[in-house]
Design a protein around this motif. Structure first.
Motif, mmCIF file in Angstrom:
data_model
loop_
_atom_site.group_PDB
_atom_site.id
_atom_site.type_symbol
_atom_site.label_atom_id
_atom_site.label_comp_id
_atom_site.label_asym_id
_atom_site.label_seq_id
_atom_site.Cartn_x
_atom_site.Cartn_y
_atom_site.Cartn_z
ATOM 1 N N ASN A 1 0.867 -1.177 0.000
ATOM 2 C CA ASN A 1 0.000 0.000 0.000
ATOM 3 C C ASN A 1 0.900 1.223 0.000
ATOM 4 N N ALA B 1 -0.709 4.618 -11.431
ATOM 5 C CA ALA B 1 -1.297 5.038 -10.161
ATOM 6 C C ALA B 1 -2.630 4.333 -9.951
ATOM 7 N N ASN B 2 -2.893 3.974 -8.682
ATOM 8 C CA ASN B 2 -4.155 3.340 -8.269
ATOM 9 C C ASN B 2 -4.322 1.929 -8.818
ATOM 10 N N SER B 3 -3.223 1.268 -9.202
ATOM 11 C CA SER B 3 -3.300 -0.130 -9.613
ATOM 12 C C SER B 3 -2.851 -1.007 -8.446
#
Length: 757
Positions: free
Chosen positions: A536, A573-575
């Motif tokens: 994360n 991003a956000n994968s």
């Protein structure tokens, strides 16, 4: 001459007397046929032969004939055939008397004369005539009309006069009722169709015994009777059409058609055709003016009849007027649609972007209203409809479809209602525009308005002036500025101002100087297997530059201190931030950096991860997000397809999967296997398997289903699912009974009961 004839007769008589006295009768004349008196029908041909009989016929002079007046009948001249003439046969001492066609005037005593050694010879025959039965007015085919009196003509001549009687189909007819026998025919009173028959006219001459019959076929004609049919028909303009008129009658009637309003014979009129036998009236390319009343006439020998048919011409609507219109926002707009057709067109509106039509009358709480009118125009009807929109807003702008329809078809036409409004920038975003290293950028401005707006630019509330580093393109409704920020003074707030007749609007654009992202705030280990680890990541703030587009990671084994030899992985991003193909039981160092359009930020957020030892695979995950305790209702009664994702192998490759399923019941809120003996396990010898269809399930039954992955170190934890099969027979095999342990038990129980009986 008389004295000479008297002398001849005397000599002949004397010769006869002498012959009688002396007993010599071998010289004589004979007439054939032999009877001294013969009766011959008038009009018949007669031939009499006079023959001399004597010991020496050479001494007999050629015989000759005298008519009843005593005149010698001459021979026929060459090439002629008079009514009466003689023909000699010298070689046989014969004399023929020919009468071609005997008449009553020719009746009387005919004498044949000759001499034998100067002794006169004679013989005579009396011809009497009679008139044979002759049909003078008795046609064998006669025609009567139903409802009228008719005399079947049978005029007959004969001498003596004949008596006449009548028969119908062999049955004798006597005067009385509807029959009256006249001398010249049979009168039938009020002829009916039952009188259609064969009649026999019989003539008898009692004196001569002559009998003659004449069969007369009487056909009873009936005047045309029109068959019932619709009194009104509809035909379409531009098409071919036909209407039929039918009548019963004998003989079959012939037909003609006229148009009532013009009285013109349509059999000789262009575009029309009349079949006189079938009563068919055809229209070639129907015109609007063909509507009206048409008269069909049926005629035969018995009379005529006619019927009137109303023809309605269906004229497909034609929209001849629908003009575009323009109105300002918050005012009233209207569109008028006019159409012609027959019958009167029905007009409706709809906005082309909406499938539903507006209702005639008020719509949208009375804001939209539709009014219609109609009137006659020549051969057609004209309809008009007006749609009025009050308190116009921008959503009212667009194409409106006018639909005119009647029984002949429909017509459609679009009209545009333009709603004028003041400029608006509601569809433009407020995202800052970034530049760095003096890179040129474009700031654009698109003003929505009707009519189009003009655009001007301001920078820090002053009119923007073009310079070598600032270029303005377009003055509306689209305009953009190209800026080359060679120094910080060109960064700041730019304002786009759009103006039209209805007002103005402004849009603010921030132009900012961009920098690479800051250091990653935090990277925290999330999921770990023997060969992979996911993280994360909390990125840096974005106020100093464009949005972060990706993250990158460098990783190396813990014993290696040189980051130049590290491996790299980059994610959008956000994968899912996961690093794979790591070695079990090794320790790795990770560091992270953020990436935007300017570049890569500084490395940071170091993490050290110790990889676990090799182990059985991770638990498979269902392809869809499903709870392991929820009940899934299947589509089929006998099968269900499981679908899962390939799990991490934890250092050893997956070599197979096993799928197991058991019937279950829910007891006290908990699932329990109902019959462990009914559990089935099947192996899938494939490491790439991601689905499996279980077959042979029972209808309306609940099952627990497991999927486990296997490698050299063992099985994973099972992925679990509860499924209830559908009701009904197994799909695709309605007549096949699927044997199970339960069905076998039932069959055995049935056999035991039967034996005990």
């Amino acid at each position: 001459m008389r004295s000479h004839r008297a002398r001849a007769i005397g000599v002949a008589a004397l010769a006869v007397l002498l012959a009688t006295i002396t007993g010599c009768s071998s010289q004589t004349l004979r007439i054939f046929p032999m009877p001294k008196q013969q009766t011959v029908a008038v009009g018949k041909s007669v031939v009499l032969t006079c023959q001399a009989e004597a010991p020496d016929t050479a001494l007999v002079s050629q015989p000759q004939w005298r008519d009843p007046k005593g005149l010698i009948i001459n021979e026929a001249a060459a090439g002629t055939r008079p009514e009466i003439y003689t023909e000699p046969m010298p070689a046989k001492q014969l004399q023929y008397l020919y009468i071609s066609s005997i008449t009553t005037a020719m009746a009387g005593n005919y004498t044949c004369e000759a001499t034998y050694t100067n002794m006169p010879l004679s013989a005579s025959v009396v011809l009497e005539t009679f008139v044979a039965i002759t049909w003078t007015n008795a046609n064998e085919n006669q025609y009567a009309t139903k409802g009228k009196n008719y005399k079947i003509m049978c005029e007959v001549k004969a001498e003596p006069a004949p008596s006449v009687d009548w028969f119908k189909e062999g049955t004798s007819i006597v005067s009385g009722g509807r029959y009256v026998i006249h001398a010249n025919g049979l009168l039938i009173i009020n002829v009916q169709e039952s009188d259609d028959a064969t009649y026999t006219c019989r003539a008898v001459v009692i004196q001569t015994g002559e009998l003659a019959e004449r069969n007369i076929k009487l056909e009873v004609y009936t005047a045309p009777e029109m068959e019932e049919r619709e009194t009104k028909v509809e035909i379409k303009e531009g098409e071919s059409a036909s209407i039929t008129c039918k009548a019963r009658g004998k003989p079959p009637p012939t037909y003609s058609w006229i148009k009532a309003s013009t009285r013109e014979n349509l059999g000789t009129t262009a575009r029309f055709g009349v079949d006189e036998i079938k009563g068919l009236l055809t229209f070639d390319r129907v015109e609007a003016g063909d509507y009206g009343k048409y008269i069909c006439s049926a005629v035969n020998q018995a009379g005529h009849n006619e019927t009137e048919i109303e023809v309605e011409v269906l004229v497909r609507p034609r929209i001849f007027e629908l003009f575009n219109t323009t109105a300002a926002e918050n005012t009233e707009g209207r569109l008028e649609c006019k159409a012609t057709g027959r019958p009167v067109p029905r007009i409706s509106f709809r906005k082309l972007s909406n499938a539903d039509r507006f209702l005639n009358g008020p719509n949208d709480d009375g804001r939209i209203n539709i009014e219609t009118t109609s009137r006659q125009t020549g051969d057609q009807m004209e309809s008009s409809a007006v749609i009025t929109v009050s308190r116009l807003n921008r959503t009212d702008d667009g194409l409106y479809e006018c639909v005119a329809e009647n029984e002949g078809g429909e017509a459609r036409k679009n009209g545009h209602l333009t709603v004028q409004f003041r400029p608006s920038f509601e569809h433009m975003n407020n995202v800052p525009v970034w530049s760095w290293n003096a890179q040129p950028v474009n700031i654009s401005c698109i003003a929505e308005s009707i009519p189009n707006a003009t655009i001007k630019w301001k920078f820090h509330d002053y009119d923007l002036v073009e310079t070598p580093h600032v270029r303005i393109y377009g003055s509306g409704p689209i305009s953009y500025v190209t800026i080359t920020p060679i120094d910080a003074s060109l960064y700041g707030t730019y304002k786009c101002i759009a103006t039209n007749a209805l007002g103005e609007a402004e849009h603010i654009i921030q132009m900012r100087q961009a920098f690479p992202p800051g250091a990653v705030v935090q990277a925290r280990q999330d999921t770990i297997t023997a060969t992979s680890v996911s993280f994360n990541i909390v990125g840096p703030p974005e106020d100093m530059g464009p949005p972060i587009e990706a993250y990158t990671v460098q990783f190396k084994e813990n014993g290696n201190f040189d980051w130049n030899l590290a491996m790299n992985r980059t994610w959008s991003a956000n994968s899912l931030y996961i690093v794979e193909n790591l070695r079990p039981m090794f320790t790795y160092d990770f560091r992270f950096a953020a990436i935007n359009r300017v570049g890569v930020g500084s490395w940071g957020a170091p993490v050290t991860v110790i990889m676990p030892r090799r182990s059985p695979p991770e638990q498979p995950k269902w392809r869809e997000s499903l709870s392991s305790e929820s009940l899934i209702h299947g589509k089929y009664a006998d099968r269900y397809e499981l679908q899962w994702k390939i799990p991490a192998d934890n250092g050893e490759p997956i070599d197979m999967y096993d799928v197991s399923y058991c019937p279950v019941l829910k007891v006290n809120g908990k699932w329990q296997v109902s019959a462990p003996s009914d559990c089935v396990t099947e192996e899938l010898k494939s490491f790439e398997a991601i689905s499996y269809e279980i077959r042979g399930l029972r209808p309306d039954t609940r099952y627990r289903m497991h999927v486990r992955a296997h490698n050299a170190l063992g099985f994973s934890q099972p992925a679990q699912l509860y499924v209830q099969t559908a009701l009904g027979n197994p799909s695709g095999s309605p007549s096949i009974f699927r044997w199970t342990h339960t069905s076998t038990d039932i069959l055995v129980a049935m056999l035991i009961i039967y034996i005990l009986k």
